[in-house]
Design a protein around this motif. Structure first.
Motif, PDB file in Angstrom:
ATOM      1  N   ASN A  51      55.189  61.158  55.626  1.00 26.30           N
ATOM      2  CA  ASN A  51      54.190  61.090  56.686  1.00 26.30           C
ATOM      3  C   ASN A  51      54.783  61.608  57.989  1.00 26.30           C
ATOM      4  N   SER A  52      54.030  61.504  59.080  1.00 20.31           N
ATOM      5  CA  SER A  52      54.478  62.070  60.360  1.00 20.31           C
ATOM      6  C   SER A  52      55.721  61.388  60.891  1.00 20.31           C
ATOM      7  N   GLY A  53      55.967  60.146  60.445  1.00 23.57           N
ATOM      8  CA  GLY A  53      57.170  59.437  60.884  1.00 23.57           C
ATOM      9  C   GLY A  53      58.368  59.666  60.005  1.00 23.57           C
ATOM     10  N   ALA A  55      58.567  58.824  56.821  1.00 26.72           N
ATOM     11  CA  ALA A  55      58.635  57.836  55.733  1.00 26.72           C
ATOM     12  C   ALA A  55      57.919  58.382  54.501  1.00 26.72           C
TER      13      ALA A  55
END
Length: 692
Positions: A51-53, A55
């Motif tokens: 995902n964008s983070g 993770a």
């Protein structure tokens, strides 16, 4: 003929390109923010999705390697599936296909639009491709995907490929790999059975649903009054379904007649991983809808094991059963055991009862009836559970060929430099032989075997010792570890010279660079004796700085280790960012003018090797009393500056090139031997004159 061969070659090359899995960059091009491509999970084209983070958010995979179901072109339809960690489809993208209806008919736009329907649906929801009957209402357990007119069969094949590949990933990555491999029919198990025996032992299971029970299931919904036949005959059977797994030969013989057995045997020889399932319905249900297409997934039947759907498919067989077997609508289904289905563990057959309400664009609703089934373990065998090798053992197995070649080459080198040293140094073609050995070290040990030793390993070992970690990681690269072991043995026998002079691929490159400089008649740049001695201490200072980095800033070790150009020149074969390439190339260019300048003055690994050389147990280079005074030939010829004015060897700087050994043993070069030969000649001449 040549044109045909050329076309055939291009065709084969095209097939190879289609068969190859997508590269990382090609897969990344299909993924749009907020998602990004992670790391590969296996060699079947499965990757993690981030995902964008950063993770882990799910998985990305191609369908063709895990579910290579042939389409009408004979080849599989390849799609890219994005699945989140909850089992929901993020997206399904078309990669490649050769379906005639889309290639030369409808175009790909309808196909791509069909694939868009998967977004947001869960793999735990029964998905069916069929003619839509308007809006699905309350009570419907099915999710209908609109097919493509004139291409229903093609999109159903694509649908089955998507489900089969997705279920495989879900079983392995989202539920964990099951503890035992799936059972497969045991061909050696023979048991006399008939239909009644199958029923008595629960091998043949029956599901009966009356019309009254069907009405009760739809009670309270808009479809409650939509089956006049059920209301007219409440006691009649809507479902009288029998289920038996006929994968085991003994069970199949009790159910199918001889001709059907032969057909089944031929089928299983072609598809040995498929488990055949016989279903018979003597009621009104009929197993499939009027829109069913043979050799595809049955639209009214499903299966579940361990909470995940089992991919069913029609085996497309016409067959007869033995006397005593119930009559009715019968079909043989198949499911692939490689996708996780285990026939010797309990699973559930799901039967959909569908009703329609209304005349125009009727609402469709369904209820599900279930029948559990399991075949006794005695009819099956299981492959032994493969025990995972320890990482070091797996690493050794993967590099067995390289290790054998290295294990043969290194002892031969030790013999040549030990007992055979004088014979080796005396060869008239010694220089070409030495360069040949160095070429093997560069090509095989360096670029191919990735056995370039680095200061990173000793620094990592030091850090592990300080932090109390495990040293097991050293075993993960047995190729380099074997070179470390031989280099350590060289400390005792010769000092640093074995590694620095013979086993270091980058050192060999520098030597080749120097010989190229001589061929090009470039000038030689040599430092004065004083500056040569001073700069040789630089490598020890760099080594000390690196050790301090381990102690004070261990997170910067990899950064300071870039003083070594080994990673650029050997490990990545110069495929790095330009500053690293320029740095490594600069040392090789300098080597054309100054002999092995990096090795002599800068190399921190060389400094460590010199310290290790203090373990040397003997002075292996023979000297004479005249060495140093009056003879200085070896000192002058030594390009490493490893011979002192006194004639003694500085083993901490000796690279074991054997040039001084060649001079020492050559009566035409060694001054003491030349003078001794002249003295003997003069004595013989004098004696001859006196005799006259």
């Amino acid at each position: 003929m040549r044109i045909l061969l050329a076309l055939l070659f291009l065709f084969v090359q095209g097939l190879a390109a289609l068969a190859a899995p997508l590269t990382r960059d090609e897969i990344a091009a299909f993924i749009v923010p907020p998602y990004a491509l992670g790391e590969p999970v296996n060699d079947l084209g499965v990757w993690t999705l981030l995902n964008s983070g950063g993770a882990e958010a799910g998985y990305v995979f191609e369908t063709k390697d895990m579910a290579p179901l042939p389409g009408f072109s004979g080849g599989p339809i390849n799609m890219l599936v994005l699945l989140d960690l909850e089992g929901k489809f993020i997206d399904v993208r078309l990669i490649s296909h050769n379906e005639p209806i889309f290639v030369s008919g409808l175009g790909e736009a309808p196909f791509r639009k069909f694939l868009e329907q998967y977004r947001g649906h869960s793999i735990n929801t029964p998905l069916v491709v069929g003619v839509p009957y308007g809006e699905g209402g309350a009570g419907s357990g099915l999710v209908y995907l609109d097919g493509v007119t004139k291409a229903t069969a093609s999109v159903r094949i694509a649908h089955e490929s998507i489900l089969a590949a997705t279920l495989q990933v879900a079983r392995e990555k989202m539920q964990g790999v099951q503890s035992a491999p799936p059972a497969h029919p045991d061909p050696d198990h023979d048991e006399a059975l008939d239909w009644q025996a199958l029923v008595d032992q629960g091998i043949a299971r029956n599901l009966k649903v009356t019309n009254a029970e069907l009405d009760a299931a739809f009670k309270g919904t808009v479809w409650a009054q939509d089956d006049a036949e059920a209301q007219a005959d409440p006691g009649g059977l809507y479902l009288d379904l029998w289920l038996v797994d006929i994968g085991a030969p003994s069970i199949a013989r009790a159910v199918l007649d001889d001709e059907a057995l032969r057909d089944l045997d031929r089928f299983l020889k072609v598809s040995p991983d498929d488990e055949p399932l016989l279903v018979i319905d003597a009621g009104r249900h009929g197993l499939v809808s009027a829109d069913f297409v043979r050799n595809t997934a049955p639209d009214l039947l499903g299966a579940v094991q361990d909470g995940l759907p089992v991919a069913l498919r029609d085996a497309d067989m016409i067959f007869n059963t033995r006397p005593g077997v119930p009559e009715g609508t019968a079909m043989i289904l198949r499911t692939d055991r490689r996708l996780g289905f285990d026939p010797a563990r309990e699973w559930t057959l799901q039967v959909q009862a569908v009703r329609q309400h209304g005349m125009f664009q009727p609402e469709v609703g369904s209820v599900t009836f279930e029948l559990t089934h399991v075949t006794p373990e005695r009819f099956y065998a299981r492959a032994e559970v493969a025990k995972a090798l320890a990482p070091w053992a797996e690493a050794m197995r993967n590099r067995a060929g390289d290790l054998i070649a290295l294990a043969v080459a290194l002892p031969l080198l030790l013999l040549a430099l030990g007992p055979g040293m004088n014979r080796l140094a005396a060869l008239r073609v010694y220089t070409p032989v030495r360069l040949g050995i160095l070429a093997v070290m560069t090509g095989f040990v360096g670029w191919w075997g990735q056995g370039q030793l680095s200061i990173v390993t000793p620094l990592a070992t030091l850090r592990t010792a300080l932090e109390g970690g495990s040293f097991a990681y050293l075993l993960y690269d047995p190729f380099s570890l074997l070179i470390w072991a031989v280099a350590g043995l060289g400390f005792v026998l010769w000092g640093r010279g074995l590694f620095c002079g013979w086993l270091c691929p980058f050192g060999a490159l520098q030597e080749f660079a120097h010989h190229l400089g001589r061929l090009l008649r470039l000038p030689e740049w040599e430092l004065s004796t004083i500056w040569d001695a001073r700069l040789k201490w630089l490598k020890y200072g760099l080594l000390a700085a690196m050790v301090a980095t381990v102690l004070l800033r261990p997170d910067r070790v990899d950064t300071v280790a870039e003083v070594e150009p080994f990673k650029t020149a050997i490990t990545t074969f110069f495929l790095r960012d330009w500053p690293f390439v320029a740095y490594a190339a600069a040392w090789l260019v300098l080597g054309m003018f100054t002999f092995k300048g990096f090795c002599r003055y800068v190399c921190p690994l060389g400094a460590l090797m010199a310290i290790g050389g203090l373990l040397r147990g003997r002075d292996w280079i023979a000297r004479r009393a005249e060495c140093g005074s009056p003879c200085q030939l070896c000192k002058v010829r030594c390009k490493y500056g490893a011979i002192k004015a006194s004639g003694t060897i500085s083993y901490s700087e000796c690279f074991q090139c054997l040039d001084c050994v060649t001079i020492h043993n050559d009566a035409r070069q060694c001054v003491p031997l030349v003078l001794a030969a002249k003295g003997r000649a003069m004595k013989v001449t004098s004696q001859a004159g006196a005799a006259r």
